[in-house]
Design a protein around this motif. Sequence first.
Motif, PDB file in Angstrom:
ATOM      1  N   VAL A  34      65.118  15.267  29.509  1.00 35.10           N
ATOM      2  CA  VAL A  34      64.035  15.404  30.659  1.00 35.10           C
ATOM      3  C   VAL A  34      63.097  14.047  30.491  1.00 35.10           C
ATOM      4  CG1 VAL A  34      62.050  16.523  31.444  1.00 35.10           C
ATOM      5  CG2 VAL A  34      64.250  17.704  31.087  1.00 35.10           C
ATOM      6  N   VAL A  35      62.514  13.870  29.114  1.00 40.00           N
ATOM      7  CA  VAL A  35      61.892  12.705  28.664  1.00 40.00           C
ATOM      8  C   VAL A  35      62.394  11.337  28.940  1.00 40.00           C
ATOM      9  CG1 VAL A  35      60.608  11.496  26.784  1.00 40.00           C
ATOM     10  CG2 VAL A  35      60.530  13.919  26.691  1.00 40.00           C
ATOM     11  N   PHE A  36      63.737  11.302  28.657  1.00 37.77           N
ATOM     12  CA  PHE A  36      64.482   9.966  29.016  1.00 37.77           C
ATOM     13  C   PHE A  36      64.314   9.664  30.569  1.00 37.77           C
ATOM     14  CE2 PHE A  36      67.870   7.054  29.376  1.00 37.77           C
ATOM     15  CZ  PHE A  36      67.545   6.364  28.253  1.00 37.77           C
ATOM     16  N   PHE A  37      64.527  10.557  31.604  1.00 41.47           N
ATOM     17  CA  PHE A  37      64.546  10.579  32.788  1.00 41.47           C
ATOM     18  C   PHE A  37      63.150  11.004  33.505  1.00 41.47           C
ATOM     19  CE2 PHE A  37      69.009  11.052  31.919  1.00 41.47           C
ATOM     20  CZ  PHE A  37      69.562   9.552  32.305  1.00 41.47           C
ATOM     21  N   ALA A  38      61.838  10.736  32.614  1.00 41.38           N
ATOM     22  CA  ALA A  38      60.814  11.188  33.237  1.00 41.38           C
ATOM     23  C   ALA A  38      60.298  10.755  34.503  1.00 41.38           C
ATOM     24  CB  ALA A  38      59.580  10.957  32.069  1.00 41.38           C
ATOM     25  N   ARG A  39      60.483   9.546  34.521  1.00 43.64           N
ATOM     26  CA  ARG A  39      60.051   8.599  35.712  1.00 43.64           C
ATOM     27  C   ARG A  39      60.735   9.137  36.865  1.00 43.64           C
ATOM     28  NH1 ARG A  39      56.793   4.294  34.045  1.00 43.64           N
ATOM     29  NH2 ARG A  39      57.253   3.522  31.907  1.00 43.64           N
ATOM     30  N   PRO A  50      54.063  17.608  38.763  1.00 44.65           N
ATOM     31  CA  PRO A  50      55.197  16.824  38.950  1.00 44.65           C
ATOM     32  C   PRO A  50      56.358  17.364  37.860  1.00 44.65           C
ATOM     33  CG  PRO A  50      53.369  15.412  38.509  1.00 44.65           C
ATOM     34  CD  PRO A  50      52.870  16.693  38.150  1.00 44.65           C
ATOM     35  N   HIS A  52      58.383  16.422  35.541  1.00 46.78           N
ATOM     36  CA  HIS A  52      58.372  15.894  34.310  1.00 46.78           C
ATOM     37  C   HIS A  52      57.389  16.202  33.309  1.00 46.78           C
ATOM     38  CE1 HIS A  52      55.540  13.022  35.759  1.00 46.78           C
ATOM     39  NE2 HIS A  52      55.259  12.665  34.498  1.00 46.78           N
TER      40      HIS A  52
ATOM     41  N   TYR B  72      50.290  12.623  29.925  1.00 44.89           N
ATOM     42  CA  TYR B  72      51.501  13.137  29.664  1.00 44.89           C
ATOM     43  C   TYR B  72      51.988  12.676  28.289  1.00 44.89           C
ATOM     44  CZ  TYR B  72      56.784  13.356  30.054  1.00 44.89           C
ATOM     45  OH  TYR B  72      57.931  13.464  29.733  1.00 44.89           O
ATOM     46  N   MET B  79      56.191  19.819  22.773  1.00 42.04           N
ATOM     47  CA  MET B  79      57.653  19.692  22.777  1.00 42.04           C
ATOM     48  C   MET B  79      58.276  19.555  21.392  1.00 42.04           C
ATOM     49  SD  MET B  79      59.293  18.145  26.040  1.00 42.04           S
ATOM     50  CE  MET B  79      58.064  16.977  26.452  1.00 42.04           C
ATOM     51  N   PRO B 233      54.211   9.118  33.046  1.00 42.88           N
ATOM     52  CA  PRO B 233      54.441   8.899  31.730  1.00 42.88           C
ATOM     53  C   PRO B 233      54.503   7.547  31.280  1.00 42.88           C
ATOM     54  CG  PRO B 233      56.567   8.946  33.113  1.00 42.88           C
ATOM     55  CD  PRO B 233      55.124   9.296  33.959  1.00 42.88           C
ATOM     56  N   PHE B 234      54.456   7.276  29.705  1.00 46.17           N
ATOM     57  CA  PHE B 234      54.511   6.287  28.833  1.00 46.17           C
ATOM     58  C   PHE B 234      53.470   5.288  29.405  1.00 46.17           C
ATOM     59  CE2 PHE B 234      58.837   7.665  30.134  1.00 46.17           C
ATOM     60  CZ  PHE B 234      59.078   8.831  28.967  1.00 46.17           C
ATOM     61  N   LYS B 239      58.684   4.556  26.081  1.00 46.08           N
ATOM     62  CA  LYS B 239      59.492   5.834  25.900  1.00 46.08           C
ATOM     63  C   LYS B 239      60.079   6.253  24.555  1.00 46.08           C
ATOM     64  CE  LYS B 239      62.336   6.232  29.509  1.00 46.08           C
ATOM     65  NZ  LYS B 239      63.857   6.022  30.192  1.00 46.08           N
ATOM     66  N   PHE B 242      57.794   8.008  22.358  1.00 46.06           N
ATOM     67  CA  PHE B 242      57.594   9.505  22.694  1.00 46.06           C
ATOM     68  C   PHE B 242      58.938  10.025  22.375  1.00 46.06           C
ATOM     69  CE2 PHE B 242      55.844  12.359  26.189  1.00 46.06           C
ATOM     70  CZ  PHE B 242      56.608  13.313  25.986  1.00 46.06           C
ATOM     71  N   LEU B 243      60.012   9.490  22.298  1.00 46.11           N
ATOM     72  CA  LEU B 243      61.211  10.080  21.723  1.00 46.11           C
ATOM     73  C   LEU B 243      61.124  10.203  20.359  1.00 46.11           C
ATOM     74  CD1 LEU B 243      63.756   8.615  24.462  1.00 46.11           C
ATOM     75  CD2 LEU B 243      63.019  11.128  24.137  1.00 46.11           C
TER      76      LEU B 243
END
Lengths: 100, 554
Positions: A34-39, A50, A52, B72, B79, B233-234, B239, B242-243
């Motif tokens: 989910v984070v990877f595809f957040a945008r 939203p 994400h 965000y 998580m 995000p970011f 990104k 974050f990961l």
Amino acid sequence: MKKVEKKVADDYFKLRTTLIIIYLAVGVCVSYLVVFFARDLSSITFNGFPLHYYMGAQGAVLTFIILLFVNAFVSDKIDQKFGIRTEEKTSISSGKTLDQ
Amino acid sequence: MDSQFLVSFGLILATFGLYIGIALFNKAKQTSDFYVAGRSVPAVFNGMAIGADWMSAASFIGMAGTIMIMGYDGLAYIMGWTGGYLLLTFLLAPQLRKYGRYTVPEFIGDRYQSNAARLIAAVATIIISFTYSIGQLSGSGVVIGRLLEVDVAIGTMVGVVLIAFYSALGGMKGITWTQVAQYLVLIIAYLIPVIFMSLQLTSNPMPWLSYGQIVGELQELDQQLGITEYVVPFTEATKWQFLALMFTLMAGTAGLPHVIVRFYTVATMKAARWSGAWALLFIGLLYLSAPAYAAFSRFILMDQVAGSAINNLPAWTTAWVDTGQLSVADQNGDGVLQWAEIVISKDIVVMATPEIANLGIFVIGLMAAGAMAAALSTAGGLMISISAALSHDIYYRSINPNASEARRLAVGRWSIVIATVVAGLVALNPPGAITQIVAWAFALASGTFFPALLLGVWWKRSNGPGVIAGMVTGLSVSLAYIFAAKYGGFTILGIVDTGAGVFGATAAIIANIVVSLLTKEPTQKVQDEVIDLRYPEEMTYKDGEVWIKDGTEG
């Protein structure tokens, strides 16, 4: 003590391991994926959030909690199926603790 | 002394009395054959105790503020810190429970049959717990500083005395039930303000359901003001950061010595699984509320504080300005406080929230008591880990095996006092925000313990030289990356110091596997012990055969 057939013991280990791999895969999907595809997910809205953001703030945590309870419950059932009787009274000092 | 001080102080004293009372009560019971009666900690209560042990000043005081400021990007903490329980409960805790040792270094020393590995693990335990306790002391400094209306540094010094005293005393026995009480105090204290804020702002007493609406309004306010948007995000980091941070916090959670030890207090692997599930449910109550806190506080600050006249600010601002954690300055001299002119420390958001939302002195006092419960229970667990590593794993098992019980206890006590004072000195001028310092402790744990335990449980070929190479490599890589990123500006893919664990863990796993394969395989006995961990408590693996208890053993 009763001997357990090698195949039965192996089946037990295989079943438990397979389930753990599935649970972990679900966990990875709701967090890392989910984070990877957040945008891409941010245009979808869920309950005012939203998507994400919802997954980060609530969705992932709720999924983790459910996974842990499912695991505890299913593992108990598997133990039962394999004839494992949990003893009512197992003291804290059971297991191979060393003398302090 | 004003009434606020008296109420807060009274609540803190009352809760302290409760904890000490519970500790004394349980001690009395233990002498009357508490253990011989064969009772163990039920999984639900062990879950609460794990929750209190786990939820530190960083969770209680720091997390909502981190999310409020980072938007965000702060959700990586939510998580990561909850996801770690998946790794812990699925991959490590039940197996470590079956192996049955008292400390994590002891497990590593015996599983890998290496004194050197045990010593390295003990040193790593001390480094990790020490780093973590800097965050705790810095947190209690914020609480005490606000309570006494003094600078945070003075608050930290008071915290040092309190925590050293509490851990040396409470580190004895009966800590489980004390932690259950601490969990209840901290969760009630955390939930009351957020429920009231939810009622005030949305007329809905369920913050978890209602704050989506506030997040929506924040998006509009952000756009009007033309500032970085909260939910995008970011914006604070890449990104990959974050990961990496999320991974570091997850793997670190699974490798933290003071948390793993709590799984030794249950009787069976089954109880370990249920403890993990209950623990995450209780932890989830706070972690699901933190983002609601962040959204509500940010909304009130943007909607009600920003834009007011500089000489007509709410009274709570003065008290926090005095602690040095808040600055409100009319930089452009127009007599109005703009959003950009408010500089708020991440670490005061939760503590200031009841005042920001005007919730009354009782709630503010309750918050102070809850924050102290969070800092104390975690500091207690950390100090016991440090003291066990020093007195048991290093002093008793390596330096002086003939030491008397009294002498080992004295070494344990003094190590608590010295560790607390030294950590307090560092915390006087903390090298980062609470959540950031704590993230370093997690980066170190994910570089050392996570790989050593994971391979120790799941790969029977892993051996002594392998784990030594793994732990040393993991610790060095994590430490080096933290320093290089924080002070040298060195980054890979934009990953900063808090995400260092991803490199530490990877390097450690590779080093462990390569060195293990290049050296002699472990003895048959050790390999059998590792295979034995595949099966439940009631099954035993012996000479290639599996046996099960059928009730005929007597």
